[in-house]
Enzyme design. Structure first.
Site, short mmCIF file in Angstrom:
data_model
loop_
_atom_site.label_atom_id
_atom_site.label_comp_id
_atom_site.label_asym_id
_atom_site.label_seq_id
_atom_site.Cartn_x
_atom_site.Cartn_y
_atom_site.Cartn_z
N SER A 1 5.46 7.93 -57.70
CA SER A 1 4.12 7.38 -57.93
C SER A 1 3.91 7.20 -59.43
O SER A 1 3.73 8.16 -60.17
CB SER A 1 3.08 8.34 -57.35
OG SER A 1 1.80 7.85 -57.63
N MET B 1 -6.19 0.58 -57.74
CA MET B 1 -7.52 1.05 -57.29
C MET B 1 -8.60 0.24 -58.00
O MET B 1 -8.45 -0.11 -59.17
CB MET B 1 -7.70 2.53 -57.61
CG MET B 1 -6.61 3.44 -57.07
SD MET B 1 -7.00 5.17 -57.35
CE MET B 1 -5.42 5.94 -56.94
N MET C 1 -5.50 -0.08 -52.96
CA MET C 1 -6.69 0.66 -52.52
C MET C 1 -7.89 -0.08 -53.07
O MET C 1 -8.55 0.35 -54.01
CB MET C 1 -6.62 2.11 -53.04
CG MET C 1 -5.63 2.94 -52.26
SD MET C 1 -5.25 4.49 -53.08
CE MET C 1 -3.93 3.92 -54.13
N ASP D 1 -0.07 2.51 -57.52
CA ASP D 1 -1.41 2.64 -56.94
C ASP D 1 -2.36 1.70 -57.67
O ASP D 1 -2.57 1.83 -58.87
CB ASP D 1 -1.90 4.09 -57.07
CG ASP D 1 -1.19 4.99 -56.08
OD1 ASP D 1 -1.17 4.65 -54.88
OD2 ASP D 1 -0.64 6.02 -56.49
N MET E 1 -1.46 8.22 -45.05
CA MET E 1 -2.02 8.94 -46.20
C MET E 1 -2.36 10.36 -45.77
O MET E 1 -3.06 10.57 -44.78
CB MET E 1 -3.25 8.23 -46.73
CG MET E 1 -2.87 6.94 -47.42
SD MET E 1 -3.76 6.67 -48.97
CE MET E 1 -3.37 8.09 -49.95
N ASP F 1 2.11 9.45 -48.15
CA ASP F 1 1.52 9.41 -49.50
C ASP F 1 0.42 10.46 -49.62
O ASP F 1 -0.56 10.42 -48.89
CB ASP F 1 0.94 8.01 -49.75
CG ASP F 1 0.47 7.80 -51.18
OD1 ASP F 1 0.71 8.67 -52.03
OD2 ASP F 1 -0.14 6.75 -51.45
N HIS G 1 6.33 3.38 -56.69
CA HIS G 1 5.03 3.31 -56.02
C HIS G 1 3.92 3.03 -57.04
O HIS G 1 3.77 3.77 -58.01
CB HIS G 1 4.77 4.64 -55.31
CG HIS G 1 3.55 4.64 -54.44
ND1 HIS G 1 3.55 4.20 -53.15
CD2 HIS G 1 2.28 5.05 -54.70
CE1 HIS G 1 2.35 4.33 -52.63
NE2 HIS G 1 1.55 4.84 -53.56
N HIS H 1 0.57 -0.24 -53.52
CA HIS H 1 -0.42 0.34 -52.61
C HIS H 1 -1.80 -0.12 -53.07
O HIS H 1 -2.32 0.37 -54.06
CB HIS H 1 -0.28 1.87 -52.67
CG HIS H 1 -1.25 2.60 -51.80
ND1 HIS H 1 -1.44 3.97 -51.89
CD2 HIS H 1 -2.09 2.17 -50.83
CE1 HIS H 1 -2.33 4.34 -51.00
NE2 HIS H 1 -2.76 3.28 -50.36
C1 DX5 Z 1 -3.23 9.03 -53.94
C2 DX5 Z 1 -2.08 8.26 -54.49
C3 DX5 Z 1 -0.75 8.97 -54.58
C4 DX5 Z 1 -0.72 10.21 -55.40
C5 DX5 Z 1 0.35 11.11 -54.88
O1 DX5 Z 1 -4.33 8.15 -53.84
O2 DX5 Z 1 -1.89 7.13 -53.65
O3 DX5 Z 1 0.23 8.06 -55.03
O4 DX5 Z 1 -0.53 9.92 -56.73
O5 DX5 Z 1 0.63 12.15 -55.75
P1 DX5 Z 1 0.24 13.70 -55.56
O6 DX5 Z 1 1.52 14.43 -55.38
O7 DX5 Z 1 -0.42 14.04 -56.86
O8 DX5 Z 1 -0.69 13.85 -54.38
ZN ZN Z 2 -0.42 5.50 -53.15
#
Ligand code: DX5
Ligand code: ZN
Length: 224
Positions: A11, A40, A71, A38, A140, A178, A36, A69
């Site tokens: 991530s 947001m 979000m 994220d 998730m 995740d 990965h 991903h």
């Molecule tokens: C949560 C994210 C994850 C997160 C996972 O919204 O999508 O990628 O960073 O990492 P940890 O291990 O910190 O939960």
């Molecule tokens: Zn994620």
């Protein structure tokens, strides 16, 4: 632990932004399958993170494909630049759109690999009919939005539920997990049926350990 070949997807919101190139080269040397990312928007989730410019920069610097991903609300308005990145997988939360089938088709049309994400508050059953249309189901195991949260235990059952559906239907869909993918939780997640682990602050990017130590432990745990 499992006959399946477990893949890893670090991530990148948890990586050291000031030493990103070093991080990427180390992940390349360790043969990680995905990066990965994220994304947001401060609406679907309260936080803001990475965006298209970050993805473009990474895609130009490495051949590891991006596991994006989303979000975000209204993903249909924003998917195009993400989907045209080489080899990208683009996963969205189906409850954020009126016509998730159209979004899945559009992701594929644009040349990317589509995925759906199942938020802790959504059931597998309500999205089961979409599973044959996608390459990945992301389960998730924490509320989307932040790194460093604790596993929501009932989400492990959803991994098993998706695995059972895939087994019964003979699909090749991959299951990604995740959220709080920690040393303690990894065996349970694999046991439940996960194929791809999103590794954040709970394992690979732990603050008190070096990346090399964590990668060595991972190799041992996963038999890589
Ligand atoms: C949560 C994210 C994850 C997160 C996972 O919204 O999508 O990628 O960073 O990492 P940890 O291990 O910190 O939960
Ligand atoms: Zn994620």
């Amino acid at each position: 632990m499992s006959a399946r070949q477990i893949k890893i997807s670090p991530s990148m919101m948890c990586a050291d932004f000031l030493h990103l190139e070093e991080e990427v080269r180390l992940l390349e040397a360790n043969g990680v399958e995905w990066l990965h990312i994220d994304v947001m928007d401060g609406h679907y989730v309260p936080n803001f993170t990475l965006g298209i410019d970050y993805c473009r920069a990474l895609a130009s610097a490495t051949s590891i494909p991006l596991d994006i991903h989303l979000m975000i609300e209204n993903p249909e308005r924003h998917i195009e630049p993400f989907c045209t990145l080489p080899g990208a997988r683009v996963t969205f939360h189906p409850e954020t759109v009126y016509q998730p089938v159209r979004v899945i088709e559009r992701i594929r049309e644009l040349g990317a690999s589509p995925g759906i994400a199942i938020d802790p508050a959504q059931t597998v059953q309500q999205f089961q009919h979409l599973i044959p249309l996608v390459d990945q189901v992301m389960v998730m195991t924490v509320n989307p939005g932040y790194a460093g949260q604790k596993l929501i235990p009932f989400c492990l059952d959803k991994i098993a539920e998706v695995r059972e559906f895939i087994r019964c239907t003979g699909l090749a869909t991959e299951i990604e997990v995740d959220g709080n993918v920690s040393w303690v939780n990894i065996p349970k997640m694999i046991e439940a049926g996960a194929d791809i682990l999103v590794l954040g602050t709970s394992a690979l990017f732990e603050k008190h350990r070096s990346r090399k130590e964590s990668l060595a432990d991972l190799r041992q745990l996963l038999g890589r």
